[in-house]
Write a protein that holds these residues in place. Structure first.
Motif, mmCIF file in Angstrom:
data_model
loop_
_atom_site.group_PDB
_atom_site.id
_atom_site.type_symbol
_atom_site.label_atom_id
_atom_site.label_comp_id
_atom_site.label_asym_id
_atom_site.label_seq_id
_atom_site.Cartn_x
_atom_site.Cartn_y
_atom_site.Cartn_z
ATOM 1 N N PRO A 37 0.822 -1.211 0.000
ATOM 2 C CA PRO A 37 0.000 0.000 0.000
ATOM 3 C C PRO A 37 0.861 1.268 0.000
ATOM 4 N N ALA A 38 0.463 2.236 -0.802
ATOM 5 C CA ALA A 38 1.238 3.475 -0.949
ATOM 6 C C ALA A 38 1.443 4.180 0.391
ATOM 7 N N GLU A 39 0.438 4.124 1.279
ATOM 8 C CA GLU A 39 0.560 4.818 2.559
ATOM 9 C C GLU A 39 1.559 4.149 3.496
ATOM 10 N N GLN A 40 1.993 2.931 3.168
ATOM 11 C CA GLN A 40 2.978 2.237 3.992
ATOM 12 C C GLN A 40 4.395 2.367 3.430
ATOM 13 N N GLN A 41 4.569 3.098 2.346
ATOM 14 C CA GLN A 41 5.859 3.175 1.674
ATOM 15 C C GLN A 41 6.650 4.429 2.060
ATOM 16 N N HIS A 42 7.943 4.225 2.242
ATOM 17 C CA HIS A 42 8.922 5.306 2.282
ATOM 18 C C HIS A 42 9.862 5.011 1.126
ATOM 19 N N LEU A 43 10.011 5.938 0.195
ATOM 20 C CA LEU A 43 10.917 5.731 -0.930
ATOM 21 C C LEU A 43 12.229 6.455 -0.653
ATOM 22 N N LEU A 44 13.334 5.751 -0.900
ATOM 23 C CA LEU A 44 14.663 6.306 -0.660
ATOM 24 C C LEU A 44 15.492 6.237 -1.929
ATOM 25 N N PHE A 45 16.202 7.308 -2.207
ATOM 26 C CA PHE A 45 17.144 7.339 -3.320
ATOM 27 C C PHE A 45 18.449 7.903 -2.787
ATOM 28 N N ARG A 46 19.488 7.105 -2.860
ATOM 29 C CA ARG A 46 20.806 7.493 -2.339
ATOM 30 C C ARG A 46 20.726 7.975 -0.894
ATOM 31 N N GLY A 47 19.935 7.273 -0.090
ATOM 32 C CA GLY A 47 19.823 7.591 1.329
ATOM 33 C C GLY A 47 18.925 8.760 1.652
ATOM 34 N N GLN A 48 18.283 9.343 0.641
ATOM 35 C CA GLN A 48 17.417 10.502 0.858
ATOM 36 C C GLN A 48 15.957 10.080 0.749
ATOM 37 N N LEU A 49 15.165 10.457 1.739
ATOM 38 C CA LEU A 49 13.734 10.168 1.749
ATOM 39 C C LEU A 49 13.048 11.061 0.723
ATOM 40 N N LEU A 50 12.235 10.475 -0.142
ATOM 41 C CA LEU A 50 11.559 11.234 -1.199
ATOM 42 C C LEU A 50 10.202 11.731 -0.713
ATOM 43 N N ASP A 51 9.934 13.018 -0.926
ATOM 44 C CA ASP A 51 8.658 13.624 -0.534
ATOM 45 C C ASP A 51 7.613 13.404 -1.618
ATOM 46 N N ASP A 52 6.387 13.068 -1.209
ATOM 47 C CA ASP A 52 5.302 12.778 -2.145
ATOM 48 C C ASP A 52 5.017 13.922 -3.112
ATOM 49 N N ASP A 53 5.144 15.153 -2.654
ATOM 50 C CA ASP A 53 4.761 16.291 -3.489
ATOM 51 C C ASP A 53 5.861 16.756 -4.448
ATOM 52 N N LYS A 54 7.003 16.065 -4.460
ATOM 53 C CA LYS A 54 8.082 16.436 -5.374
ATOM 54 C C LYS A 54 8.106 15.497 -6.570
ATOM 55 N N HIS A 55 8.870 15.880 -7.576
ATOM 56 C CA HIS A 55 8.998 15.078 -8.795
ATOM 57 C C HIS A 55 10.332 14.352 -8.787
#
Length: 178
Positions: A37-55
């Motif tokens: 489920p999307a609400e259970q996800q934290h996305l990380l890129f190179r150790g940085q947490l990605l914010d939902d409202d960014k591209h």
């Protein structure tokens, strides 16, 4: 461009997206492909947490990039009394160890500990009392809401049963069939 999205549990998928996609859209795609489920996800890129409202382009995510997914447990799992949570610093050390080399992970953890200690020292007793008061009030409201919901469910069950026994259930089934 294609991205590889990996769960720490070993699952992975390849997704075709553009740099203009939002992180929230990527979470929806991950949800469809990996059943998380999307609400259970934290996305990380190179150790940085990605914010939902960014591209994706805001993070300079390019073709063939690898995105990690950390799953937040459902709230029920967090409330499970049989589960003892790991100490914060141990959890943080494990996460950092997956995204940084051993020396860098240790340095980042030490920096975070120092910042944490500095911030705690700056807190006033009045601020702590306010915070505790707010947390206790919130917890009390949640408990009251849960009790109210339990009573409403019990009341609804009693109304639906209507004092019928097994014969009443058979009559009800016959009425529904008609």
């Amino acid at each position: 461009m294609f991205l590889t999205v990996k769960l720490f549990l070993g699952q992975r998928c390849s997704l075709k997206v553009s740099g203009k996609e939002s992180v929230a859209t990527l979470k929806k795609l991950v949800s469809q492909h990996l059943q998380v489920p999307a609400e259970q996800q934290h996305l990380l890129f190179r150790g940085q947490l990605l914010d939902d409202d960014k591209h994706l382009s805001d993070y300079s995510i390019g073709p063939n990039a690898s995105i990690n997914v950390i799953m937040r447990p459902p709230e029920e799992a967090a409330l499970d009394k049989g589960h003892q949570p790991q100490p914060l610093w141990l959890q943080l050390s494990q996460v950092l160890g997956k995204h940084f080399g051993p020396k860098d992970a240790k340095a980042v953890l030490e920096l975070l500990r120092q910042e944490h200690e500095e911030r705690l020292q700056k807190l006033s007793l009045e601020a702590l009392e306010q915070l505790v008061g707010q947390l206790l009030a919130q917890q009390h409201l949640e408990e009251l809401a849960e009790e109210k919901e339990d009573r409403a469910v019990d009341s609804e069950l009693q109304q639906n049963d209507g004092g019928r026994g097994e014969e009443g259930e058979e009559e009800k089934d016959e009425e529904e069939a008609d």
